[in-house]
Design an enzyme around this catalytic site. Sequence first.
Site, mmCIF file in Angstrom:
data_model
loop_
_atom_site.group_PDB
_atom_site.id
_atom_site.type_symbol
_atom_site.label_atom_id
_atom_site.label_comp_id
_atom_site.label_asym_id
_atom_site.label_seq_id
_atom_site.Cartn_x
_atom_site.Cartn_y
_atom_site.Cartn_z
ATOM 1 N N ASP A 18 3.701 9.940 -0.430
ATOM 2 C CA ASP A 18 2.647 8.726 0.035
ATOM 3 C C ASP A 18 1.833 7.800 -1.475
ATOM 4 O OD1 ASP A 18 -0.229 8.058 0.974
ATOM 5 O OD2 ASP A 18 -0.288 10.659 1.599
ATOM 6 N N HIS B 94 0.904 -1.342 -0.028
ATOM 7 C CA HIS B 94 -0.214 0.008 0.135
ATOM 8 C C HIS B 94 0.981 1.424 0.072
ATOM 9 C CE1 HIS B 94 -4.397 -1.864 1.076
ATOM 10 N NE2 HIS B 94 -3.088 -2.495 1.101
#
Length: 472
Positions: free
Chosen positions: A372, A165
């Site tokens: 991110d 992720h």
Amino acid sequence: MSLSSEFVVVANRLPVDRVPGTGTGEGASWRRSPGGLVSAIAPVMRRREGTWVGWHGAPDEVLMPFETDGMKLVPVPQSSEDVELYYEGFSNATLWPLYHDVVAPPVYSREMWDAYVRVNERFAKAAARVASQGAIVWVQDYQLQLVPAMLRRLRPDLRIGFFLHIPFPPLELFWQMPWRRQILEGLLGADLVGFQLPGAASNFVRLCRRLLDARYNKQDVFWDDRVVRARAFPISVDVGELNDLIARPSVRERAEEIRTDLGDTTILLGVDRLDYTKGITQRLEAFGELFGDGHLKPGEAVLVQIATPSRERVEQYQLLRDQIEQQVGRINGEYGEIGFPVVHYMHTSYTRDELAALYLAADVMVVTPLRDGMNLVAKEYVACRADLRGTLVLSEFAGAAAELKRAYQVNPYDIDGLKDTLLMALNAEPAEQARRMRAMRKRVIEHDVDRWARDFLSSLEEPNSPSGPPLQ
Ligand code: ADP
Ligand code: F6P
């Protein structure tokens, strides 16, 4: 309850939270955790009578398997020492900063590494016990990178997928990792290794070539007489859930109430875990300077910053909290006036309803991570703005920037650039807001989290035929 399943998810956390006040141990009640991953996987779990293997969040507590919301759950215990060394340590003080461009210095500790191996082994054994013959096992995220190879050794009959992720770093950074070879070999136990972006998949293949001398073809790695596919599957949000939320009269009323409470002003909003990767200090600095420079006056605009407490026992997170709270105090002290604070800062977690109301109330959503993997907050904001109002300021270093091209994209390290971009977003005409929002919504609606899960799983179920013979 038979725990044996043909579909097994393995993640550091179980997809449930204990309902407060319902006790501990076997007597506790549980409810499904909010969040896209759980809502995307829950229907597949029900359809395939799946089992989820994960930690239930309390150290030193051993729980028996239980069932909630049509999902069979197998709790994997963690001692206080495991939490300190495996979760707070190797996962969040070593891997997390290293994979996020070393925005904080990673800690390399042999004791933490040993705990990481030990806990990964425990997860692999738990998954091996519940997977039926030939089952699909889907392992999630950086906390469990050794599980694919450990599981394959225990159960060669399984079809194993892994999804990361967070970002996967380039060779030049990954090379620092003292246990770099073991981590790559751990991931190569999977049949399919999924990443958020194609660049991360390329980083992985390049590392396999350089570090393990593995043969490859495009994004296929030839390893141990098998083909391991590395592919990008950008994760997304549950558009249906957010649509339901914004249609609720209570949520709309709450959005109006927030606007009234804040006065007749332009609302900028930040919603993040309190994490040093999120660029909260850069955002505050730029916003504060707009008042210092006279571009904004108290009462004209306000920044609402929601920062969810996260990983609070890790030193870098404690330092960041002090830094942010000092910064907020200084900005309000310097630029605020009675009745007109410049920043509203909340260090707390909110319900999904409250978050949806905040998204509806915000004129400018400010998402400025230094790095991110994806950033779901940016996509949630877009999914909630069916009214085509509002603007999104988005860091170029968020995975979401690859899809949300019509956001006001910005380099958060460039404070002057960030100030200019904030002003542009603040001053965007309604027609311009609508033009940009329409394009971003098209992307998010067509690529929601359900599609992400379907794409990953159908790719995992395909036979691993390579895209060509090895090039090396
Ligand atoms: P990360 O996975 O690094 O935390 P993301 O932006 O991808 O970052 O996902 C964060 C998720 O947590 C989003 O679904 C967001 O709505 C939720 N979230 C963030 N802050 C809060 C908060 N204060 N209260 C409740 N949920 C939050
Ligand atoms: O997306 C990264 C991630 O670490 C997830 O694996 C996790 O569910 C989420 O952020 C929250 O982190 P934590 O489990 O450390 O609270």
